[in-house]
Design a protein around this motif. Structure first.
Motif, PDB file in Angstrom:
ATOM      1  N   ILE A 189       2.879  -1.504   1.407  1.00 42.90           N
ATOM      2  CA  ILE A 189       2.228  -0.817   0.298  1.00 42.90           C
ATOM      3  C   ILE A 189       2.923  -0.444  -1.019  1.00 42.90           C
ATOM      4  CG2 ILE A 189       0.825   1.056  -0.194  1.00 42.90           C
ATOM      5  CD1 ILE A 189      -0.350   0.805   2.753  1.00 42.90           C
ATOM      6  N   GLU A 190       4.144   0.053  -0.808  1.00 45.47           N
ATOM      7  CA  GLU A 190       4.732   0.844  -1.748  1.00 45.47           C
ATOM      8  C   GLU A 190       5.333  -0.167  -3.036  1.00 45.47           C
ATOM      9  OE1 GLU A 190       4.577   3.866  -2.452  1.00 45.47           O
ATOM     10  OE2 GLU A 190       3.866   4.293  -0.572  1.00 45.47           O
ATOM     11  N   PRO A 191       6.190  -1.379  -2.342  1.00 49.77           N
ATOM     12  CA  PRO A 191       6.374  -2.474  -3.338  1.00 49.77           C
ATOM     13  C   PRO A 191       5.238  -2.836  -3.997  1.00 49.77           C
ATOM     14  CG  PRO A 191       7.816  -2.709  -1.156  1.00 49.77           C
ATOM     15  CD  PRO A 191       6.712  -1.756  -1.050  1.00 49.77           C
ATOM     16  N   ALA A 192       4.104  -3.080  -3.341  1.00 50.07           N
ATOM     17  CA  ALA A 192       2.800  -3.833  -3.794  1.00 50.07           C
ATOM     18  C   ALA A 192       2.360  -2.844  -4.976  1.00 50.07           C
ATOM     19  CB  ALA A 192       2.000  -3.907  -2.719  1.00 50.07           C
ATOM     20  N   LYS A 193       2.365  -1.611  -4.695  1.00 50.99           N
ATOM     21  CA  LYS A 193       2.257  -0.462  -5.819  1.00 50.99           C
ATOM     22  C   LYS A 193       3.064  -0.850  -7.193  1.00 50.99           C
ATOM     23  CE  LYS A 193       1.360   3.591  -4.760  1.00 50.99           C
ATOM     24  NZ  LYS A 193       1.581   5.059  -4.356  1.00 50.99           N
ATOM     25  N   VAL A 194       4.340  -0.861  -7.021  1.00 50.01           N
ATOM     26  CA  VAL A 194       5.004  -1.017  -8.016  1.00 50.01           C
ATOM     27  C   VAL A 194       4.874  -2.159  -8.826  1.00 50.01           C
ATOM     28  CG1 VAL A 194       7.560  -1.087  -8.845  1.00 50.01           C
ATOM     29  CG2 VAL A 194       6.877   0.750  -7.075  1.00 50.01           C
ATOM     30  N   LEU A 195       4.330  -3.175  -8.157  1.00 42.81           N
ATOM     31  CA  LEU A 195       4.140  -4.472  -9.159  1.00 42.81           C
ATOM     32  C   LEU A 195       2.902  -4.197  -9.393  1.00 42.81           C
ATOM     33  CD1 LEU A 195       5.892  -7.035  -6.420  1.00 42.81           C
ATOM     34  CD2 LEU A 195       6.673  -6.323  -8.590  1.00 42.81           C
ATOM     35  N   PHE A 196       1.984  -3.070  -9.473  1.00 43.16           N
ATOM     36  CA  PHE A 196       0.671  -3.143 -10.119  1.00 43.16           C
ATOM     37  C   PHE A 196      -0.164  -3.628  -9.286  1.00 43.16           C
ATOM     38  CE2 PHE A 196       3.765  -2.671 -13.695  1.00 43.16           C
ATOM     39  CZ  PHE A 196       3.370  -1.379 -14.138  1.00 43.16           C
ATOM     40  N   LEU A 197       0.001  -3.551  -7.982  1.00 42.75           N
ATOM     41  CA  LEU A 197      -1.133  -4.052  -7.125  1.00 42.75           C
ATOM     42  C   LEU A 197      -1.518  -2.825  -6.471  1.00 42.75           C
ATOM     43  CD1 LEU A 197       0.777  -7.164  -5.389  1.00 42.75           C
ATOM     44  CD2 LEU A 197      -1.414  -7.032  -6.990  1.00 42.75           C
ATOM     45  N   ASN A 198      -1.620  -1.866  -6.903  1.00 40.10           N
ATOM     46  CA  ASN A 198      -1.839  -0.300  -6.301  1.00 40.10           C
ATOM     47  C   ASN A 198      -3.455  -0.423  -6.164  1.00 40.10           C
ATOM     48  OD1 ASN A 198      -1.682  -0.212  -9.100  1.00 40.10           O
ATOM     49  ND2 ASN A 198      -2.422   1.968  -8.924  1.00 40.10           N
ATOM     50  N   ASN A 199      -4.244  -0.648  -7.140  1.00 39.25           N
ATOM     51  CA  ASN A 199      -5.583  -0.678  -6.968  1.00 39.25           C
ATOM     52  C   ASN A 199      -6.228  -2.026  -6.032  1.00 39.25           C
ATOM     53  OD1 ASN A 199      -6.462   1.145  -8.997  1.00 39.25           O
ATOM     54  ND2 ASN A 199      -5.399   0.042 -10.315  1.00 39.25           N
ATOM     55  N   ALA A 200      -5.572  -2.971  -6.153  1.00 37.47           N
ATOM     56  CA  ALA A 200      -5.661  -3.996  -5.270  1.00 37.47           C
ATOM     57  C   ALA A 200      -5.789  -3.560  -3.820  1.00 37.47           C
ATOM     58  CB  ALA A 200      -5.101  -5.289  -5.361  1.00 37.47           C
ATOM     59  N   VAL A 201      -4.470  -3.005  -3.372  1.00 36.02           N
ATOM     60  CA  VAL A 201      -4.261  -2.557  -2.157  1.00 36.02           C
ATOM     61  C   VAL A 201      -5.222  -1.625  -1.689  1.00 36.02           C
ATOM     62  CG1 VAL A 201      -2.633  -1.424  -0.625  1.00 36.02           C
ATOM     63  CG2 VAL A 201      -1.961  -3.574  -1.994  1.00 36.02           C
TER      64      VAL A 201
END
Length: 598
Positions: A189-201
């Motif tokens: 989740i944390e790497p995904a957030k930094v890649l601007f996937l925070n809203n998607a996740v």
């Protein structure tokens, strides 16, 4: 070449993942207010709430089972095919809602876009074949019949599949929680957030699952996996203490915005500057989730944005200490790890603006340019000549892009630039239009370019701190000044031409150029040139070069003077006809005068 191809493939894959995630979260984000309303009603008025009220509590189940899935499906259909797709999507989702005792959020995220897509394809085939006068009949019955068929399809096909899938996922989540392995989810989740996937996740995956879990258990830890503000706060606190340059100076403000405002995107650029800081984010996320799981806590509904205020508002009665403990643990752990990374870093300055400036310098040097030339500056200004609107675009189109738009809007206003609106939106809602300047984060630049290929694009690392804003304002202000100067010249020219157009040419017997002071030579030369003009067209009107005191106050005299002499001339004479020009030797008015002289 192979390395370049691999990079392009990775970029394309990331873009596709971002698009898919955004499609999911875009159905949830516009409906966050409905989730908050449902969460507040549940937390306050349910039997175990703060102020139990059986009458008001009757709203809980209908909102959960019908209202929210219908809204999600409506938005999903609208994303694909405007209002017709939205209506068909809402009709279609009823098939998966009825006969089920679980909230059909996942079913809504399937049937909404499916309804919009089917309606769009149906119209592409038949809409152009409709006879004149039957348009309304076609529109109403085509969407009604198609909605009916999709609702039946949803009832018998999609509903059983979603129920089975939901049961499988729920059991899997419950099992992971029971063996205390849920914290490991933060590794992804944390790497995904930094890649601007925070809203998607968060909104695309965790929120729908969390709502279903909360509906049966009264709360869900899944709402905290992405929304926990602790990891980001710890990283920003580390920059406040151990950072350097611009990052250290900007970290306190960023921490306030992230922790209390809930805009997590603000700390992503700090991590992207030093990728090893992702370890701090992961450590904070894992420790925070482990603490929440150990203490058996969760939230009643989604906390959006991920602000500590929103988190506490969605906290069940009696769980405040557990929630604050988990957030604090996440912040402390991420702070410690980030501090170690920053203290052991030997790369020197971590000033983002300095690195951006160095990058631009290296780019210029690679092209054989030491400093920007006047021609380069002119080309930069020219690139903005068609800009009529500026849009900040981010994944969700809310937090960070809204703040960036607010900053630039203030700069534009202070610079006195008018008629160029600055707004913000989600990338998937961008429309390719003339005069558009799109500003987005570097990680999302590919998607923005695909959505608006004809727009001008600027990519920034941080919406809240970019020297490119000053460049945008400078170019727009320069253009504004140029336009004002051109308009002023055109106005003056029009006024002068208007002067020439108001003369009584039938009365004119002589044209006189008046000389004074430093314009003696100019008046003499101007009279000679004007006389030659008249000869070329076969006109014999006398042209003289005279002193101001030698004039006769008569309407038959057309007197041509400079702007400086005009006022003095009109004080002495009242009957002569006067045209004032900026340059005695050459003026646009001369062609008009020569043409109309008798």
């Amino acid at each position: 070449m192979e390395a370049k191809a691999t990079k392009v493939q990775k970029s394309s894959f990331k873009t596709k993942v971002q698009k898919f995630g955004t499609s999911l979260s875009s159905m949830i984000m516009p409906n966050i207010s409905s989730l908050i309303a449902w969460g507040l009603i549940t937390a306050i008025f349910m039997a175990a709430g703060w102020w139990p009220n059986a009458k008001i509590a009757t709203l809980i189940n209908p909102m959960k089972l019908y209202l929210i899935p219908l809204l999600i499906a409506y938005v999903g259909g609208r994303m694909v095919y405007e209002e017709r797709g939205a209506v068909v999507g809402a009709i279609a989702v009823m098939g998966v809602i009825v006969g089920s005792n679980i909230p059909m959020f996942l079913g809504a995220m399937i049937m909404g876009p499916l309804g919009g897509w089917c309606m769009k394809k149906f119209d592409q085939v038949f809409k152009d074949k409709v006879k004149t006068g039957f348009e309304m009949l076609y529109d109403n019955f085509s969407s009604g019949i198609l909605g009916m068929l999709l609702a039946i399809f949803g009832l018998f096909i999609v509903n059983p599949l979603v129920v089975a899938g939901n049961n499988l996922i729920s059991k899997g989540v419950d099992w992971i929680i029971s063996i205390h392995m849920l914290p490991l989810a933060n590794i992804f989740i944390e790497p995904a957030k930094v890649l601007f996937l925070n809203n998607a996740v968060g909104n695309g995956i965790l929120v729908p699952l969390g709502i279903q879990q909360s509906a049966s258990a009264g709360k869900s830890i899944l709402f905290l996996l992405e929304a926990d503000p602790g990891p980001g706060l710890g990283i920003l606190l580390a920059f406040m203490v151990f950072g350097k340059g611009m990052t250290k100076a900007s970290a306190p403000g960023a921490a306030i915005i992230q922790f209390f405002g809930g805009v997590h995107e603000i700390y992503f650029p700090y991590v992207l500057m030093k990728p090893s800081l992702i370890l701090a984010a992961i450590a904070g996320g894992v420790s925070g989730t482990f603490t929440f799981s150990l203490l058996g806590t969760g939230l009643k509904a989604a906390a959006s944005p991920g602000s500590i205020i929103a988190v506490l508002l969605m906290t069940p009665k009696g769980n405040y200490l557990q929630i604050l403990t988990g957030v604090a643990v996440a912040a402390i752990v991420s702070f410690v790890v980030a501090a170690l990374v920053l203290k052991t870093d030997k790369s020197g300055t971590d000033d983002l603006s300095e690195k951006q400036a160095k990058m631009e310098q290296m780019k210029a040097e690679s092209k054989g340019k030491d400093v920007p030339s006047a021609q380069t500056a002119a080309q930069s200004v020219k690139a903005y000549k068609d800009v009529k609107r500026i849009i900040f675009a981010c994944d969700a189109g809310m937090g960070s892009s809204a703040m960036g738009a607010s900053l630039l809007r203030d700069k534009v206003k202070k610079a006195g630039i008018k008629n160029i609106p600055v707004t913000n939106t989600a990338i998937n809602r961008l429309k390719d239009e003339d005069g558009l300047l799109v500003i987005t984060q570097a990680e999302l630049a590919d998607r923005a370019s695909q959505k608006t290929p004809n727009a001008m694009h600027i990519a920034v690392d941080n919406f809240l701190s970019s020297n490119k804003y000053d460049e945008v304002v400078l170019n727009l202000k320069t253009l504004s000044q140029i336009d004002s100067q051109v308009a002023e010249k055109e106005t003056k020219s029009a006024q002068n031409t208007n002067q020439a157009g108001q003369l009584d040419y039938q009365a004119i017997k002589e044209v006189d150029f008046i000389h004074h002071d430093q314009h003696v030579g100019s008046a003499t030369m101007a009279a000679s040139l004007f006389k030659d003009r008249l000869k070329k067209v076969g006109k014999n009107v006398p042209v003289k070069n005279m002193e101001i005191d030698d004039l006769d106050d008569d309407q038959g005299h057309l007197v041509i003077v400079t702007k400086e002499a005009e006022k003095n001339l009109k004080l002495r004479y009242t009957k002569i006809q006067v045209v004032s020009v900026a340059n005695l030797l050459e003026a646009k008015e001369y062609d008009y005068i020569v043409e109309h002289l008798a």
